[in-house]
Design a protein around this motif. Structure first.
Motif, PDB file in Angstrom:
ATOM      1  N   THR A   1     -11.234  62.845 -39.919  1.00 52.02           N
ATOM      2  CA  THR A   1      -9.865  62.848 -39.368  1.00 52.02           C
ATOM      3  C   THR A   1      -9.772  63.854 -38.222  1.00 52.02           C
ATOM      4  O   THR A   1      -9.225  63.560 -37.164  1.00 52.02           O
ATOM      5  N   VAL A   2     -10.345  65.042 -38.445  1.00 55.82           N
ATOM      6  CA  VAL A   2     -10.284  66.086 -37.407  1.00 55.82           C
ATOM      7  C   VAL A   2     -11.123  65.680 -36.195  1.00 55.82           C
ATOM      8  O   VAL A   2     -10.652  65.754 -35.052  1.00 55.82           O
ATOM      9  N   LEU A   3     -12.322  65.208 -36.453  1.00 52.42           N
ATOM     10  CA  LEU A   3     -13.250  64.943 -35.341  1.00 52.42           C
ATOM     11  C   LEU A   3     -12.829  63.746 -34.492  1.00 52.42           C
ATOM     12  O   LEU A   3     -13.175  63.664 -33.315  1.00 52.42           O
ATOM     13  N   THR A   4     -12.092  62.819 -35.105  1.00 52.94           N
ATOM     14  CA  THR A   4     -11.643  61.665 -34.317  1.00 52.94           C
ATOM     15  C   THR A   4     -10.208  61.841 -33.819  1.00 52.94           C
ATOM     16  O   THR A   4      -9.644  60.937 -33.223  1.00 52.94           O
ATOM     17  N   GLY A   5      -9.628  62.986 -34.085  1.00 53.18           N
ATOM     18  CA  GLY A   5      -8.254  63.234 -33.644  1.00 53.18           C
ATOM     19  C   GLY A   5      -8.165  64.478 -32.775  1.00 53.18           C
ATOM     20  O   GLY A   5      -9.173  64.946 -32.232  1.00 53.18           O
ATOM     21  N   ARG A   6      -6.924  65.010 -32.661  1.00 53.54           N
ATOM     22  CA  ARG A   6      -6.732  66.216 -31.851  1.00 53.54           C
ATOM     23  C   ARG A   6      -7.345  67.410 -32.578  1.00 53.54           C
ATOM     24  O   ARG A   6      -7.146  67.576 -33.789  1.00 53.54           O
ATOM     25  N   LYS A   7      -8.099  68.207 -31.828  1.00 50.73           N
ATOM     26  CA  LYS A   7      -8.714  69.372 -32.454  1.00 50.73           C
ATOM     27  C   LYS A   7      -7.894  70.613 -32.102  1.00 50.73           C
ATOM     28  O   LYS A   7      -7.739  70.932 -30.933  1.00 50.73           O
TER      29      LYS A   7
ATOM     30  N   GLU B   1      -3.484  59.192 -38.540  1.00 48.28           N
ATOM     31  CA  GLU B   1      -3.481  59.013 -39.994  1.00 48.28           C
ATOM     32  C   GLU B   1      -4.802  59.533 -40.567  1.00 48.28           C
ATOM     33  O   GLU B   1      -5.810  59.627 -39.840  1.00 48.28           O
ATOM     34  N   LEU B   2      -4.792  59.799 -41.848  1.00 48.41           N
ATOM     35  CA  LEU B   2      -6.000  60.242 -42.540  1.00 48.41           C
ATOM     36  C   LEU B   2      -7.081  59.175 -42.394  1.00 48.41           C
ATOM     37  O   LEU B   2      -6.780  57.984 -42.423  1.00 48.41           O
ATOM     38  N   TYR B   3      -8.334  59.582 -42.245  1.00 52.34           N
ATOM     39  CA  TYR B   3      -9.439  58.643 -41.982  1.00 52.34           C
ATOM     40  C   TYR B   3      -9.548  57.590 -43.090  1.00 52.34           C
ATOM     41  O   TYR B   3      -9.665  56.396 -42.802  1.00 52.34           O
ATOM     42  N   ALA B   4      -9.523  58.022 -44.349  1.00 54.82           N
ATOM     43  CA  ALA B   4      -9.645  57.068 -45.462  1.00 54.82           C
ATOM     44  C   ALA B   4      -8.711  57.469 -46.601  1.00 54.82           C
ATOM     45  O   ALA B   4      -9.140  58.130 -47.556  1.00 54.82           O
ATOM     46  N   PRO B   5      -7.445  57.046 -46.539  1.00 52.41           N
ATOM     47  CA  PRO B   5      -6.500  57.416 -47.602  1.00 52.41           C
ATOM     48  C   PRO B   5      -6.960  56.943 -48.984  1.00 52.41           C
ATOM     49  O   PRO B   5      -6.772  57.642 -49.983  1.00 52.41           O
TER      50      PRO B   5
ATOM     51  N   ILE C   1     -19.618  65.880 -55.528  1.00 49.78           N
ATOM     52  CA  ILE C   1     -19.290  64.556 -54.975  1.00 49.78           C
ATOM     53  C   ILE C   1     -17.861  64.550 -54.421  1.00 49.78           C
ATOM     54  O   ILE C   1     -17.611  64.104 -53.297  1.00 49.78           O
ATOM     55  N   VAL C   2     -16.932  65.088 -55.224  1.00 50.79           N
ATOM     56  CA  VAL C   2     -15.525  65.130 -54.781  1.00 50.79           C
ATOM     57  C   VAL C   2     -15.399  65.968 -53.508  1.00 50.79           C
ATOM     58  O   VAL C   2     -14.735  65.572 -52.541  1.00 50.79           O
ATOM     59  N   ALA C   3     -16.071  67.121 -53.496  1.00 45.93           N
ATOM     60  CA  ALA C   3     -15.967  68.023 -52.338  1.00 45.93           C
ATOM     61  C   ALA C   3     -16.562  67.370 -51.084  1.00 45.93           C
ATOM     62  O   ALA C   3     -15.977  67.464 -49.993  1.00 45.93           O
ATOM     63  N   LEU C   4     -17.694  66.680 -51.251  1.00 49.25           N
ATOM     64  CA  LEU C   4     -18.317  66.033 -50.082  1.00 49.25           C
ATOM     65  C   LEU C   4     -17.428  64.910 -49.543  1.00 49.25           C
ATOM     66  O   LEU C   4     -17.249  64.785 -48.324  1.00 49.25           O
ATOM     67  N   ALA C   5     -16.882  64.109 -50.466  1.00 50.16           N
ATOM     68  CA  ALA C   5     -16.000  63.015 -50.029  1.00 50.16           C
ATOM     69  C   ALA C   5     -14.767  63.578 -49.322  1.00 50.16           C
ATOM     70  O   ALA C   5     -14.319  63.052 -48.294  1.00 50.16           O
ATOM     71  N   PHE C   6     -14.255  64.675 -49.868  1.00 51.85           N
ATOM     72  CA  PHE C   6     -13.070  65.322 -49.294  1.00 51.85           C
ATOM     73  C   PHE C   6     -13.377  65.881 -47.892  1.00 51.85           C
ATOM     74  O   PHE C   6     -12.635  65.630 -46.934  1.00 51.85           O
ATOM     75  N   VAL C   7     -14.498  66.587 -47.780  1.00 55.56           N
ATOM     76  CA  VAL C   7     -14.864  67.170 -46.484  1.00 55.56           C
ATOM     77  C   VAL C   7     -15.143  66.057 -45.466  1.00 55.56           C
ATOM     78  O   VAL C   7     -14.757  66.152 -44.291  1.00 55.56           O
ATOM     79  N   PHE C   8     -15.770  64.959 -45.924  1.00 55.95           N
ATOM     80  CA  PHE C   8     -16.022  63.822 -45.036  1.00 55.95           C
ATOM     81  C   PHE C   8     -14.695  63.253 -44.514  1.00 55.95           C
ATOM     82  O   PHE C   8     -14.522  63.036 -43.310  1.00 55.95           O
TER      83      PHE C   8
END
Lengths: 463, 121
Positions: free
Chosen positions: A154-160, A80-84, A142-149
Motif C-alpha cells: 500500500t505504501v510503496l504503490t501510493g504516496r510516500k 485503498e489498502l492493497y489487499a483488504p 505468517i501473520v506478521a509477514l502478510a501484514f507487512v506485505f
C-alpha cells in the motif's frame, strides 16, 4: 474516513480492547495472589496468570498496532489498502491462534503444552514473554509477514510520507526481530542475548518508531500544524531512539555473565534513552501550543498529550532510575523493574493505541468526534486509568526501594520471601489501584455506547 | 536582529536554561539564567520568562534539595522507610518540574505568556 478499507481497523481495535480487558483481569488476579498466595489455586496458578497477563499485553498491542496501521496507511498513501481480504483473513487467524494459545496456558500444564505442540522438534518455549508454543510463533510470523506485505505494498504503490515510511520501518523491524525467538541456544548467557534481541529491540527500538509515527499522525490531524514541522520532529526523535536504544540494550547484560564492558556501554547509552521520550513530550506540547484549530475530539488530544507525558515518565524517568550499572547492581529484578515496566508499557504503547482508537473510532462510525457525553466519560476513564497507573508505579517503586534495602543493602540481608511479607501493605494498595484501573477500563468501554448531544464544530476544521 | 527577535531569543534562552538547570546543568543553568535576567528590561516577554525560570529553579531547589535533606535528617539515614519516601518523592517531584519547564519552553517559542488552555472549551 476517506477510504473504505480503513474500516478494517475497527475489528482489530475491538479485539484489542477485549484482550486488554482479559489482560487487566489477570493482572488484578495476580495482584491478589501476591498477598493471598492460594487465591484461585490450583485452577489459575501464579505462573500461568503471569504468562497470560504479559502475553495478552503483547498480543493486544499487536492488534492495536495492526489496526492503527490499517487506518493510517491508506489515508497517508492516498489509496485503498492493497489487499483488504488479506487483512480480514489474518485478523481471524491471529485471533484464533492467540485465543487457543491462551486457553492452552490455562487448561494444560505448560510442560504438557510443549509436548502437545511438538516443541521438541524446534524448541523455543520456556522463556519469559516468548512462552508461546513454536507452532504459535510460526503463526505469528505468517501473520506478521502478510501484514507487512499488505501495508508495504500500500505504501510503496501510493504516496510516500515520512509518517508511513517510519511506520513501515518500525513494522518491518517488529517482524524481523521476532525471528530471533526461534534461536534457542543451550548456553544460558547466549540465550539471553538473543532473547533481548527480540524483547529489547522491540520495546526500546522499533516500537518507538511505530509509536512516534502514530503520535505524529494524530497530532497533524488534531492540531492542523504543518506536516513539515511534524516531520522534522519525527526524524530527530527516531534518530535519537535508535542511537540510544540499540546499544542501550547493554543495560540488560549487567550481571548475567556477559563481559563487563556492557556495564559502561549499557550505562552510557541507556542514560541517553530518556532523550527521545523527552523530545516526544516537547514535540507534543509544542504542536498543541501552535495548533491552528480546536479539534472537536478533545479526548483524542488528551490521549495524545497523555501518551507523550506518560511515556516520558514511565520509559524515560523510571527507566533512568535504575539503568546505571552501580544502581542496577542493587535494583536488578526487584519491584523497581516492575514499576518501570508497568508505567512504560502503559505510557508508551497502551496509550498510543488508545489515542489512535480515540481518534479513529468516531470516524469509522460515521462521525467527526464522539458525542459530548461519550467524550466526558472517555476523559474520565483517561484520568482513572492514568492516575491509578501512576499510583501502581509509585507503590511498586516504594515496594522496590524497601526490597532493595532489606534484601540487598542492609547489614543483615533478609531472605526473599520474608521481605515479600514485609511489602504486603504496598501490594494491597497496588491491588486497590489495579481495581480502579479496571473500573476505568470498563468506563472507557461504556463510553463507546453512551448517548448524548453531538459536538458542535466547524466542518472544515475537523478534516 | 530587531528588539522583538532579541526578546524572543532571550525568552527562549531563559526557558531552556531553566530546563537545563533541572536536568543536565544544575547551578550552571541557574547562573546563565541570572545573566539573561540582567540583560532584560521590565515588562518585556524576556523578563517574564527569566523571572519564571528563576522562580521555577528556586522552588525546585527548595522542593528537591531542602525537603529531601529534611526527610533524611528527620527519618534517619539507616531507615528503609526514609529511602522509600525520598526515592518516590524525589522522582515524581523532579519529573513534575521537568514537565513544567518543558511546557514553559514550548510556550516561550510562541512568544506568548504561559497561560493557554491545553484542551479546547
Amino acid at each position: 474516513m476517506k477510504y473504505e478499507s480503513q474500516g478494517i481497523a475497527k475489528m482489530y481495535f475491538i479485539a484489542a480492547i477485549a484482550l486488554f480487558v482479559g489482560q487487566i483481569l489477570f493482572g488484578v488476579t495476580m495482584g491478589l495472589q501476591y498477598v493471598m498466595g492460594d487465591f484461585l489455586f490450583p485452577e489459575i496458578p501464579f505462573n500461568a496468570a503471569r504468562m497470560v497477563h504479559t502475553n495478552l499485553l503483547i498480543v493486544w498491542l499487536l492488534f492495536g498496532f495492526m489496526g492503527s496501521a490499517y487506518f493510517l496507511v491508506p489515508e497517508e498513501a492516498e489509496r485503498e489498502l492493497y489487499a483488504p481480504w488479506l487483512a480480514k483473513l489474518m485478523f481471524w487467524i491471529f485471533l484464533v491462534a492467540g485465543g487457543l494459545t491462551i486457553l492452552g496456558y490455562l487448561l494444560v500444564p505448560y510442560a504438557r503444552l510443549a509436548e502437545l505442540t511438538m516443541n521438541d522438534l524446534l524448541p523455543t518455549m520456556g522463556r519469559e514473554f516468548l512462552e508461546q508454543p513454536t507452532i504459535t510463533k510460526i503463526g505469528i510470523v505468517i501473520v506478521a509477514l502478510a501484514f507487512v506485505f499488505n501495508i508495504g505494498m500500500t505504501v510503496l504503490t501510493g504516496r510516500k510520507t515520512v509518517i508511513n515510511l517510519v511506520l513501515l520501518t518500525g513494522l518491518v523491524g517488529l517482524a524481523v526481530f521476532f525471528l530471533f525467538s526461534f534461536y534457542n541456544p543451550d548456553n544460558l548467557v547466549l540465550d539471553k542475548y538473543f532473547w533481548w534481541f527480540v524483547v529489547h529491540l522491540w520495546v526500546e527500538g522499533v516500537w518507538e518508531l511505530i509509536m512516534a509515527s502514530l503520535l505524529a499522525y494524530v497530532l497533524i490531524k488534531v492540531t492542523g500544524v504543518d506536516r513539515e514541522v511534524i516531520e522534522k520532529w519525527l526524524y530527530i526523535i527516531i534518530a535519537m531512539a535508535l542511537i540510544s536504544g540499540l546499544v542501550g540494550m547493554g543495560h540488560h547484560f549487567f550481571w548475567i555473565g556477559a563481559p563487563a564492558y556492557w556495564q559502561w556501554l549499557g550505562s552510557v547509552f541507556s542514560a541517553l534513552e530518556p532523550i527521545p521520550f523527552f523530545m516526544m513530550t516537547l514535540f507534543a506540547f509544542s504542536v498543541v501550543n501552535k495548533r491552528r484549530r480546536d479539534h472537536p475530539n478533545k479526548a483524542a488530544v488528551l490521549w495524545a498529550l497523555g501518551t507523550a507525558v506518560m511515556a516520558f515518565l514511565g520509559a524515560g524517568v523510571w527507566g533512568f532510575l535504575h539503568t546505571l550499572a552501580p544502581i542496577n547492581y542493587y535494583t536488578h529484578g526487584t519491584q523497581i523493574t516492575a514499576a518501570h515496566g508497568h508505567m512504560a508499557f502503559y505510557g508508551a504503547y497502551v496509550m498510543v493505541v488508545l489515542t489512535m482508537i480515540s481518534y479513529s473510532m468516531p470516524l469509522m462510525r460515521g462521525k467527526k468526534a464522539a458525542n459530548v457525553t461519550a467524550q466526558k466519560l472517555e476523559i474520565r476513564s483517561f484520568w482513572m486509568m492514568t492516575l491509578s497507573m501512576v499510583a501502581i508505579t509509585l507503590l511498586l517503586t516504594a515496594a522496590g526501594t524497601m526490597q532493595v534495602y532489606l534484601q540487598r543493602y542492609s547489614a543483615e540481608p533478609l531472605p526473599f520471601m520474608i521481605v515479600q511479607d514485609k511489602l504486603a501493605i504496598f501490594y494491597w494498595l497496588r491491588e486497590v489501584a489495579g481495581l480502579i484501573f479496571l473500573s476505568g477500563l470498563f468506563l472507557y468501554i461504556y463510553s463507546f455506547f453512551a448517548k448524548g448531544k453531538e459536538v458542535e464544530f466547524i466542518a472544515e476544521q475537523a478534516e | 536582529m530587531n528588539t522583538d527577535d532579541l526578546q524572543l531569543k532571550r525568552a527562549t534562552s531563559s526557558a531552556l536554561l531553566s530546563l537545563l538547570n533541572l536536568t543536565a546543568l544544575p547551578v550552571i543553568g541557574f547562573i546563565g539564567l541570572l545573566y539573561v535576567y540582567s540583560k532584560t528590561k521590565p515588562n518585556t516577554i524576556d523578563r517574564y520568562y527569566a523571572v519564571v525560570g528563576i522562580k521555577t529553579s528556586l522552588l525546585a531547589g527548595i522542593a528537591l534539595l531542602l525537603v529531601t535533606l529534611l526527610v533524611i535528617l528527620l527519618g534517619g539515614f539507616e531507615s528503609p522507610l526514609t529511602w522509600v519516601y525520598v526515592t518516590s518523592y524525589f522522582v515524581i517531584v523532579h519529573a513534575s518540574f521537568i514537565l513544567f519547564a518543558t511546557w514553559t519552553l514550548t510556550r516561550s517559542w510562541t512568544g506568548e505568556k504561559l497561560k493557554r488552555q491545553i484542551l479546547s472549551k
